[in-house]
Design an enzyme around this catalytic site. Structure first.
Site, PDB file in Angstrom:
ATOM      1  CE  LYS A 230      -8.153  -0.981  -3.274  1.00 33.09           C
ATOM      2  NZ  LYS A 230      -6.791  -1.153  -2.731  1.00 33.09           N
TER       3      LYS A 230
ATOM      4  CG  ASP B 148     -13.420  -1.783   0.250  1.00 26.72           C
ATOM      5  OD1 ASP B 148     -12.730  -1.782  -0.786  1.00 26.72           O
ATOM      6  OD2 ASP B 148     -12.930  -1.879   1.397  1.00 26.72           O
TER       7      ASP B 148
ATOM      8  NE  ARG C 149      -4.923  -0.747   5.553  1.00 29.86           N
ATOM      9  CZ  ARG C 149      -5.690  -1.210   4.577  1.00 29.86           C
ATOM     10  NH1 ARG C 149      -5.352  -2.320   3.972  1.00 29.86           N
ATOM     11  NH2 ARG C 149      -6.769  -0.569   4.211  1.00 29.86           N
TER      12      ARG C 149
END
Ligand code: ADP
Length: 340
Positions: free
Chosen positions: A65, A110, A218
């Site tokens: 994102k 975020d 990640r």
């Protein structure tokens, strides 16, 4: 002209993290449908010289994102600011971001679901008409000041679309959901990043790391860094399949990519709550964690792997969940052969 963020993300990523994050959308692996749609709106916005419509990204953590949100302004060649919903407690916290926003620039928020209600409502006219209404003074002396903003694009990211109110959600022209990556996509990310980190890696070792990364870039990057260190310390620096397996096993990462915490979650439901159904709060309490950690970080992949399910009465382990625990050596009941 492309610019660097003028405000840093709250949890400043490590050097390595920045080194591995794609800089342009075309460098991103996977999420092809999302990429194709974004490419069209970026292209159209560039041709029209107008700001991009507001975009909301949702999906579990670590799927890209923030990466999309940072690549888009570079692709557009516009300014970029970054903030976090958790730190926007009152409208005044948002004012500097909005008044600093340059024409056609991007404001990335975020964890937008953590924004306070008053901040959210303050944002509506900013998103719709590029205008904010500030109240100055108090009581009889109070007056409202309308400030016209430069046209900008808001990009929001959330791990929980369910917590975004309908009025906020409807103000985003595009809503994109990011899903877990395939093993092939993650293996490609691992190979590319091994090159960036200047470490030699065998193809089967890259696939092994990808397989044990819970569908998440990640984690693939984190695992790669650990395996790289292990290879340097315990071998000749090259990542072979054997080195990758030994390194990941030493970290407690199993063949599905689950770590100790993931397994502990399944074990707690199995042992303490008899397989469920049980509320996530009760499990979190037993594990000494906040429910958000389980909901955001642990559960999405376990649900997707069908190791557990969510029912109206709570979480329940599936037969596959039990079978996985049985096959894992760090399950204490395994040695006793008792509980399953
Ligand atoms: P999120 O904001 O969804 O939590 P991030 O965008 O911070 O996730 O992604 C975490 C890391 O994973 C990034 O630093 C980047 O290195 C890597 N990453 C994410 N998406 C991709 C992608 N599509 N291709 C390559 N690497 C990616």
């Amino acid at each position: 002209m492309s610019r660097e963020p003028i405000l840093q993300p709250p949890a400043s990523p490590s050097e390595d993290d920045r080194a591995l994050r794609p800089q342009r959308m075309e460098e991103m692996v996977g999420q092809r449908d999302v990429y194709a749609r974004l490419q069209i709106v970026v292209d159209a916005a560039t041709k029209r010289g107008e700001p991009l419509g507001h975009i909301l990204f949702d999906g579990p953590p670590g799927l890209g994102k923030t990466t999309f949100a940072t690549c888009i302004p570079r692709d557009l060649g516009v300014g970029f600011q970054i903030g976090s919903g958790a730190t926007l407690k009152a409208p005044k916290d948002l004012v500097p971001y909005l008044t600093n926003a340059e024409e056609n620039s991007i404001l990335f928020i975020d964890e937008i679901h953590r924004m306070q209600k008053a901040v959210e409502e303050f944002l509506y006219p900013a998103m719709e008409d590029f205008r904010i209404d500030l109240t100055l003074g108090e009581g009889v002396n109070a007056r409202t000041l309308n400030i016209q903003l430069k046209p900008f694009t808001l990009i929001g990211a959330t791990t929980r679309t369910g917590l975004i109110s309908a009025p906020l959600r409807d103000r985003f022209q595009m809503r994109e959901h990011l899903d877990f990556y395939t093993i092939e996509e993650l293996a490609e990310i691992v190979v590319r990043n091994a090159r960036k980190l200047q470490v030699e890696i065998a193809t089967d070792a890259a696939t092994e790391i990808a397989t044990r990364s819970r569908g998440t870039p990640r984690l693939a990057n984190n695992r790669l860094r650990w395996v790289r260190d292990y290879a340097l310390s315990r071998a000749d620096g090259r990542i072979t399949l054997d080195v990758a397996r030994r390194a990941l096993e030493m970290q407690g990462i199993d063949n599905l990519g689950l770590d100790t915490q993931d397994r502990k979650y399944l074990q707690t439901i199995a042992r303490v709550f008899d397989g469920g159904p049980v509320g996530v709060e009760a499990v979190a309490h037993t594990m000494n964690l906040v429910p958000d950690t389980l909901i955001d970080e642990v559960e999405p992949f376990l649900l997707r792997s069908e190791l557990m399910i969510r029912t109206p009465r709570g979480r329940r382990l599936t037969a596959a969940g039990y079978a996985h625990l049985k096959s894992e050596p760090d399950n204490p009941s395994h040695a006793q052969g008792a509980l399953f």
